[in-house]
Write a protein that holds these residues in place. Structure first.
Motif, short mmCIF file in Angstrom:
data_model
loop_
_atom_site.label_atom_id
_atom_site.label_comp_id
_atom_site.label_asym_id
_atom_site.label_seq_id
_atom_site.Cartn_x
_atom_site.Cartn_y
_atom_site.Cartn_z
N ARG A 33 7.09 26.97 -28.40
CA ARG A 33 5.85 27.24 -27.67
C ARG A 33 5.51 26.08 -26.75
N LEU A 34 5.79 24.87 -27.20
CA LEU A 34 5.54 23.71 -26.35
C LEU A 34 6.44 23.74 -25.12
N GLN A 35 7.69 24.15 -25.28
CA GLN A 35 8.59 24.28 -24.13
C GLN A 35 8.11 25.36 -23.18
N VAL A 36 7.60 26.46 -23.71
CA VAL A 36 7.06 27.53 -22.85
C VAL A 36 5.92 26.97 -22.02
N VAL A 37 5.01 26.25 -22.66
CA VAL A 37 3.86 25.67 -21.95
C VAL A 37 4.35 24.71 -20.87
N VAL A 61 11.16 34.72 -27.37
CA VAL A 61 10.29 34.22 -26.30
C VAL A 61 9.03 35.08 -26.22
N SER A 62 9.19 36.38 -26.30
CA SER A 62 8.03 37.28 -26.23
C SER A 62 7.04 37.00 -27.35
N ALA A 63 7.54 36.74 -28.55
CA ALA A 63 6.65 36.45 -29.68
C ALA A 63 5.87 35.16 -29.45
N HIS A 64 6.54 34.15 -28.94
CA HIS A 64 5.86 32.88 -28.68
C HIS A 64 4.84 33.02 -27.54
N VAL A 65 5.21 33.75 -26.50
CA VAL A 65 4.28 33.99 -25.39
C VAL A 65 3.06 34.75 -25.90
N ALA A 66 3.27 35.74 -26.75
CA ALA A 66 2.15 36.51 -27.31
C ALA A 66 1.22 35.62 -28.10
N CYS A 67 1.78 34.70 -28.89
CA CYS A 67 0.96 33.76 -29.66
C CYS A 67 0.10 32.91 -28.73
#
Length: 124
Positions: A33-37, A61-67
């Motif tokens: 999630r930190l990498q996504v941010v 990735v979709s699950a982390h984006v949803a979170c």
């Protein structure tokens, strides 16, 4: 309203504030999630773009984006058949991450070596 009731409201506000802060830190405690941010700091991305950058399965990735979206950290904008994700508050997020980096610089390896919060626990 009595003083006890007023104190109770203040205590409840303080408790809720701490709880919200804990939720924010928990949302960012996962390295993915930190990498996504961090990727979204560079601009809008689709899940497929993030998947390519991170080298992970699209479902992951979709699950982390949803979170992150559920936590109010991301906004979603439909674009054709895709959805573009952006940071809800990019300046505040960048400032927050810079402050975290500064804190890591002064704490050194203490955070990484802490037996109660091993880095591998947050990467699962």
């Amino acid at each position: 309203m009595t003083m006890q009731e007023v104190g109770g409201v203040a205590e409840l506000d303080e408790l809720m504030s701490r709880s919200a802060a804990a939720c924010l830190f928990h949302a960012l405690s996962d390295s993915t999630r930190l990498q996504v941010v961090q990727h979204l700091l560079t601009g809008p991305h689709r899940v497929v773009d993030l998947k390519e950058h991170l080298g992970l399965a699209q479902s992951t990735v979709s699950a982390h984006v949803a979170c992150l979206k559920d936590c109010g950290l991301l906004d979603a904008t439909p674009v054709g058949r895709s959805t573009m994700y952006t940071l809800s508050h990019p300046v505040a997020t960048a400032d927050f991450l810079r402050a975290a980096e500064e804190l890591l610089l002064v704490t050194g390896s203490a955070v990484v070596l802490c037996p109660r919060h091993a880095a591998s626990d947050h990467d699962r």
